[in-house]
Design a protein around this motif. Sequence first.
Motif, mmCIF file in Angstrom:
data_model
loop_
_atom_site.group_PDB
_atom_site.id
_atom_site.type_symbol
_atom_site.label_atom_id
_atom_site.label_comp_id
_atom_site.label_asym_id
_atom_site.label_seq_id
_atom_site.Cartn_x
_atom_site.Cartn_y
_atom_site.Cartn_z
ATOM 1 N N THR A 161 4.887 5.262 -3.869
ATOM 2 C CA THR A 161 3.427 5.411 -3.840
ATOM 3 C C THR A 161 2.984 6.025 -2.518
ATOM 4 O O THR A 161 3.452 5.609 -1.458
ATOM 5 C CB THR A 161 2.747 4.026 -4.008
ATOM 6 N N PRO A 162 2.099 7.023 -2.533
ATOM 7 C CA PRO A 162 1.613 7.616 -1.278
ATOM 8 C C PRO A 162 0.982 6.570 -0.363
ATOM 9 O O PRO A 162 0.425 5.568 -0.826
ATOM 10 C CB PRO A 162 0.572 8.638 -1.748
ATOM 11 N N ARG A 163 1.061 6.805 0.940
ATOM 12 C CA ARG A 163 0.596 5.831 1.931
ATOM 13 C C ARG A 163 -0.873 5.449 1.726
ATOM 14 O O ARG A 163 -1.215 4.255 1.754
ATOM 15 C CB ARG A 163 0.800 6.401 3.338
ATOM 16 N N VAL A 164 -1.745 6.402 1.504
ATOM 17 C CA VAL A 164 -3.162 6.082 1.336
ATOM 18 C C VAL A 164 -3.359 5.213 0.101
ATOM 19 O O VAL A 164 -4.142 4.245 0.109
ATOM 20 C CB VAL A 164 -4.009 7.364 1.245
ATOM 21 N N ALA A 165 -2.637 5.497 -0.970
ATOM 22 C CA ALA A 165 -2.744 4.689 -2.183
ATOM 23 C C ALA A 165 -2.237 3.265 -1.936
ATOM 24 O O ALA A 165 -2.790 2.294 -2.459
ATOM 25 C CB ALA A 165 -1.959 5.338 -3.319
ATOM 26 N N GLN A 166 -1.192 3.129 -1.131
ATOM 27 C CA GLN A 166 -0.697 1.803 -0.778
ATOM 28 C C GLN A 166 -1.772 0.988 -0.070
ATOM 29 O O GLN A 166 -2.024 -0.182 -0.386
ATOM 30 C CB GLN A 166 0.536 1.929 0.122
ATOM 31 N N MET A 167 -2.408 1.599 0.918
ATOM 32 C CA MET A 167 -3.430 0.907 1.693
ATOM 33 C C MET A 167 -4.621 0.521 0.821
ATOM 34 O O MET A 167 -5.177 -0.579 0.941
ATOM 35 C CB MET A 167 -3.865 1.777 2.863
ATOM 36 N N CYS A 168 -5.003 1.427 -0.086
ATOM 37 C CA CYS A 168 -6.119 1.135 -0.992
ATOM 38 C C CYS A 168 -5.764 -0.023 -1.924
ATOM 39 O O CYS A 168 -6.604 -0.878 -2.224
ATOM 40 C CB CYS A 168 -6.490 2.372 -1.804
ATOM 41 N N ALA A 169 -4.509 -0.063 -2.377
ATOM 42 C CA ALA A 169 -4.078 -1.130 -3.276
ATOM 43 C C ALA A 169 -4.121 -2.483 -2.577
ATOM 44 O O ALA A 169 -4.610 -3.477 -3.138
ATOM 45 C CB ALA A 169 -2.670 -0.837 -3.792
ATOM 46 N N VAL A 170 -3.614 -2.544 -1.355
ATOM 47 C CA VAL A 170 -3.629 -3.809 -0.607
ATOM 48 C C VAL A 170 -5.062 -4.227 -0.299
ATOM 49 O O VAL A 170 -5.433 -5.394 -0.442
ATOM 50 C CB VAL A 170 -2.800 -3.690 0.679
ATOM 51 N N SER A 171 -5.884 -3.270 0.105
ATOM 52 C CA SER A 171 -7.278 -3.577 0.420
ATOM 53 C C SER A 171 -8.003 -4.138 -0.797
ATOM 54 O O SER A 171 -8.726 -5.140 -0.707
ATOM 55 C CB SER A 171 -7.984 -2.323 0.922
ATOM 56 N N GLY A 172 -7.816 -3.501 -1.961
ATOM 57 C CA GLY A 172 -8.449 -3.988 -3.180
ATOM 58 C C GLY A 172 -7.921 -5.348 -3.592
ATOM 59 O O GLY A 172 -8.671 -6.211 -4.063
ATOM 60 N N ALA A 173 -6.610 -5.557 -3.388
ATOM 61 C CA ALA A 173 -6.003 -6.842 -3.741
ATOM 62 C C ALA A 173 -6.509 -7.962 -2.843
ATOM 63 O O ALA A 173 -6.509 -9.131 -3.242
ATOM 64 C CB ALA A 173 -4.483 -6.747 -3.645
ATOM 65 N N ILE A 174 -6.949 -7.623 -1.631
ATOM 66 C CA ILE A 174 -7.525 -8.629 -0.723
ATOM 67 C C ILE A 174 -8.957 -8.957 -1.144
ATOM 68 O O ILE A 174 -9.360 -10.122 -1.170
ATOM 69 C CB ILE A 174 -7.495 -8.116 0.729
ATOM 70 N N GLN A 175 -9.720 -7.945 -1.508
ATOM 71 C CA GLN A 175 -11.120 -8.165 -1.853
ATOM 72 C C GLN A 175 -11.268 -9.006 -3.115
ATOM 73 O O GLN A 175 -12.167 -9.848 -3.216
ATOM 74 C CB GLN A 175 -11.819 -6.816 -2.045
ATOM 75 N N TRP A 176 -10.369 -8.814 -4.074
ATOM 76 C CA TRP A 176 -10.476 -9.526 -5.360
ATOM 77 C C TRP A 176 -10.422 -11.042 -5.182
ATOM 78 O O TRP A 176 -11.315 -11.757 -5.666
ATOM 79 C CB TRP A 176 -9.375 -9.031 -6.310
ATOM 80 N N PRO A 177 -9.435 -11.633 -4.499
ATOM 81 C CA PRO A 177 -9.438 -13.095 -4.333
ATOM 82 C C PRO A 177 -10.554 -13.590 -3.403
ATOM 83 O O PRO A 177 -11.020 -14.724 -3.560
ATOM 84 C CB PRO A 177 -8.051 -13.387 -3.753
ATOM 85 N N LEU A 178 -10.959 -12.769 -2.432
ATOM 86 C CA LEU A 178 -12.068 -13.191 -1.575
ATOM 87 C C LEU A 178 -13.331 -13.392 -2.399
ATOM 88 O O LEU A 178 -14.094 -14.340 -2.162
ATOM 89 C CB LEU A 178 -12.317 -12.148 -0.477
ATOM 90 N N ASN A 179 -13.567 -12.526 -3.362
ATOM 91 C CA ASN A 179 -14.747 -12.643 -4.216
ATOM 92 C C ASN A 179 -14.685 -13.885 -5.103
ATOM 93 O O ASN A 179 -15.712 -14.320 -5.638
ATOM 94 C CB ASN A 179 -14.901 -11.404 -5.095
ATOM 95 N N ARG A 180 -13.502 -14.455 -5.255
ATOM 96 C CA ARG A 180 -13.312 -15.631 -6.114
ATOM 97 C C ARG A 180 -12.949 -16.878 -5.309
ATOM 98 O O ARG A 180 -12.522 -17.875 -5.877
ATOM 99 C CB ARG A 180 -12.232 -15.321 -7.161
ATOM 100 N N ASN A 181 -13.108 -16.790 -3.995
ATOM 101 C CA ASN A 181 -12.861 -17.934 -3.103
ATOM 102 C C ASN A 181 -11.459 -18.514 -3.268
ATOM 103 O O ASN A 181 -11.259 -19.735 -3.264
ATOM 104 C CB ASN A 181 -13.914 -19.027 -3.327
#
Length: 277
Positions: A161-181
């Motif tokens: 996976t390209p580096r930018v896509a990796q970073m976007c995936a991790v960032s999105g994966a962090i935001q999802w559980p934060l929104n659900r506490n």
Amino acid sequence: MTFEHDELVAAWGEPQTSRVVDRLHRFAFIPNELLEKLAETALPENWGRNNHVLKKYLAVQVAWSIEQTQYTEGDGQFYVTAGHLQTRYGTPIYLAFARNRNPDREPFYLVSVEANMSAPRLPVPPEIPTPNAIPRGVEIVMMHDHILDDNSDRVPFFAETPRVAQMCAVSGAIQWPLNRNLHLPYWYLGQISYVVPLHLSSREDITLAPDLIAPIQVNPGSLLVRTVLKPVMPFGNARVAVQRHDQLPHWLLQAWKEHAINATEDEIENPESVRSA
């Protein structure tokens, strides 16, 4: 003989360290038989090899008791609770310390571990510090070299996976559980922060272990992601930050149950410094 607060605090040494068990042993001699007694007296928990998670728990919780002046004294001893540990009947467990008479050893030593401690006045447990609130909608900043290069074997599904896509995936994966506490309190370098479960391959059952765990540091205007860890790695730091082990998610307790016998002291002391093989 009284125990001055400044004396007790100074005996603990520098609080900004990940090697808190070493810090505990510099403060006081802890006889192994008393550590075993504590493990047997408290509600059953899996403290890992040589009770090292219990040592870490005491190193942090007893230091909090001293810092917060949640100790009592009398009869040449001072008394603290064993953090928030209780017996099977809900009785707090107490620790008694005395001065070490050997000038070449630790300044104090653990005298006794009792649920029915004989003391002029019994202490109360320390307050677990409250971490900073996580602001919504702030930028997620990642130390991507450490996440995606140094520990790339923890994210093998990113290999092509390209580096930018990796970073976007991790960032999105962090935001999802934060929104659900779904984030957990997590002790690190003298402070309570958070770890966030990262469900990168599936979110069908969030009671199962996530793919990874991300420790996050709350800064003004941003969340700093220092690294990513295997799900079981932060157990010791997460256990310190809650009153009872059943307050941790089931998936973490189960993962720890399977991993505890293999967990090294270095991993328990500072999971973020453990490099991938």
